[in-house]
Design a protein around this motif. Sequence first.
Motif, PDB file in Angstrom:
ATOM      1  N   MET A   6    -100.585  39.265 -59.808  1.00 17.06           N
ATOM      2  CA  MET A   6     -98.914  38.758 -60.314  1.00 17.06           C
ATOM      3  C   MET A   6     -99.172  37.837 -60.708  1.00 17.06           C
ATOM      4  SD  MET A   6     -96.908  36.291 -58.008  1.00 17.06           S
ATOM      5  CE  MET A   6     -98.314  35.437 -57.192  1.00 17.06           C
ATOM      6  N   VAL A   7     -99.739  36.469 -60.715  1.00 16.65           N
ATOM      7  CA  VAL A   7     -99.311  35.633 -61.198  1.00 16.65           C
ATOM      8  C   VAL A   7     -99.420  35.732 -63.170  1.00 16.65           C
ATOM      9  CG1 VAL A   7    -101.465  33.813 -62.097  1.00 16.65           C
ATOM     10  CG2 VAL A   7    -100.595  33.563 -60.185  1.00 16.65           C
ATOM     11  N   PHE A  42     -95.123  45.829 -54.763  1.00 13.15           N
ATOM     12  CA  PHE A  42     -94.901  44.508 -54.984  1.00 13.15           C
ATOM     13  C   PHE A  42     -95.626  43.376 -55.259  1.00 13.15           C
ATOM     14  CE2 PHE A  42     -96.029  47.920 -51.587  1.00 13.15           C
ATOM     15  CZ  PHE A  42     -94.901  47.289 -49.685  1.00 13.15           C
ATOM     16  N   ILE A  43     -96.241  43.925 -56.623  1.00 10.60           N
ATOM     17  CA  ILE A  43     -95.686  42.362 -57.401  1.00 10.60           C
ATOM     18  C   ILE A  43     -94.513  42.014 -57.834  1.00 10.60           C
ATOM     19  CG2 ILE A  43     -96.749  41.899 -59.423  1.00 10.60           C
ATOM     20  CD1 ILE A  43     -99.079  43.372 -59.243  1.00 10.60           C
ATOM     21  N   LEU A  61     -91.727  38.460 -57.979  1.00  7.29           N
ATOM     22  CA  LEU A  61     -91.216  37.457 -59.032  1.00  7.29           C
ATOM     23  C   LEU A  61     -89.917  37.866 -58.838  1.00  7.29           C
ATOM     24  CD1 LEU A  61     -92.962  39.842 -61.846  1.00  7.29           C
ATOM     25  CD2 LEU A  61     -93.832  37.792 -60.756  1.00  7.29           C
ATOM     26  N   ASP A  62     -89.323  38.649 -57.584  1.00  8.10           N
ATOM     27  CA  ASP A  62     -88.145  38.824 -58.385  1.00  8.10           C
ATOM     28  C   ASP A  62     -87.664  37.700 -56.476  1.00  8.10           C
ATOM     29  OD1 ASP A  62     -87.921  41.011 -59.537  1.00  8.10           O
ATOM     30  OD2 ASP A  62     -87.358  42.860 -57.843  1.00  8.10           O
ATOM     31  N   VAL A  63     -88.662  37.563 -55.170  1.00  5.85           N
ATOM     32  CA  VAL A  63     -88.683  36.166 -55.125  1.00  5.85           C
ATOM     33  C   VAL A  63     -88.150  34.973 -54.983  1.00  5.85           C
ATOM     34  CG1 VAL A  63     -88.980  35.673 -52.259  1.00  5.85           C
ATOM     35  CG2 VAL A  63     -88.711  37.896 -52.710  1.00  5.85           C
ATOM     36  N   LEU A  64     -89.270  35.545 -56.025  1.00  8.55           N
ATOM     37  CA  LEU A  64     -89.947  33.513 -56.853  1.00  8.55           C
ATOM     38  C   LEU A  64     -89.210  33.827 -57.643  1.00  8.55           C
ATOM     39  CD1 LEU A  64     -94.137  33.836 -56.537  1.00  8.55           C
ATOM     40  CD2 LEU A  64     -92.248  32.717 -54.811  1.00  8.55           C
TER      41      LEU A  64
END
Length: 223
Positions: A106-107, A215-216, A220-223
Amino acid sequence: MEKKLFAEAIMQYYRQLQAPTNLPVDVEVMNPYLNDATVAIAEKFYQKYYSDNHPRVMLFGINPGRFGAGLTGVPFNDPARLEEVCGIPNDFDKKPELSSRFINEMVIAYGGPEKFYAKYFISGVSPLGYLREGINLNYYDIKGFKPMFEDYVVAQIKEQLKFGIDQSVAYSIGKGQNIKYLNYINDKYRFFEKMLPLPHPRWVMQYRLKRKDEFIQEYLDVL
């Protein structure tokens, strides 16, 4: 007096961490910051990515596990990812840890560790880990955890807010018991304006692996 760098504040906090005093006798505390090698590696990580005074948004995991932060002192970073993704060489056993794999993917998708850690700080509801009969134990799986951990968790959040934390929002890494407990704490003490949940990496990697990229993207969408 000049404010401490974020990295200095983090390491000072980790070095003085104490365990909860009211745990059941069959629960063993895992404090990676009592290990000099772990402290040295964690210090390299935080000096590399947090040597500034910029505010960060907090993400709360559950508590360290044996093969991730329990070794490296850096939440959601096993020894392999710490070396390969974050550029922090270490002599720890490079046994992979599922949650670390997800978070680091994800990072990377976010734009890499420099970009991600410039904005976010990952901690845990409990910064120390727990074992029962040598097996990882989540704080919320300890009977009577809600009142048992309340004073401890509140004290740890208060200390970490001093680093320079953006209190407009925080995130729970976990949509089950972790967000429930964080909401309970936050509703009572109002540390953050809002608390939002994210799927837990271990749940994704164990039960929804084929949908990992989805889910990754949710992160990204939420953060």
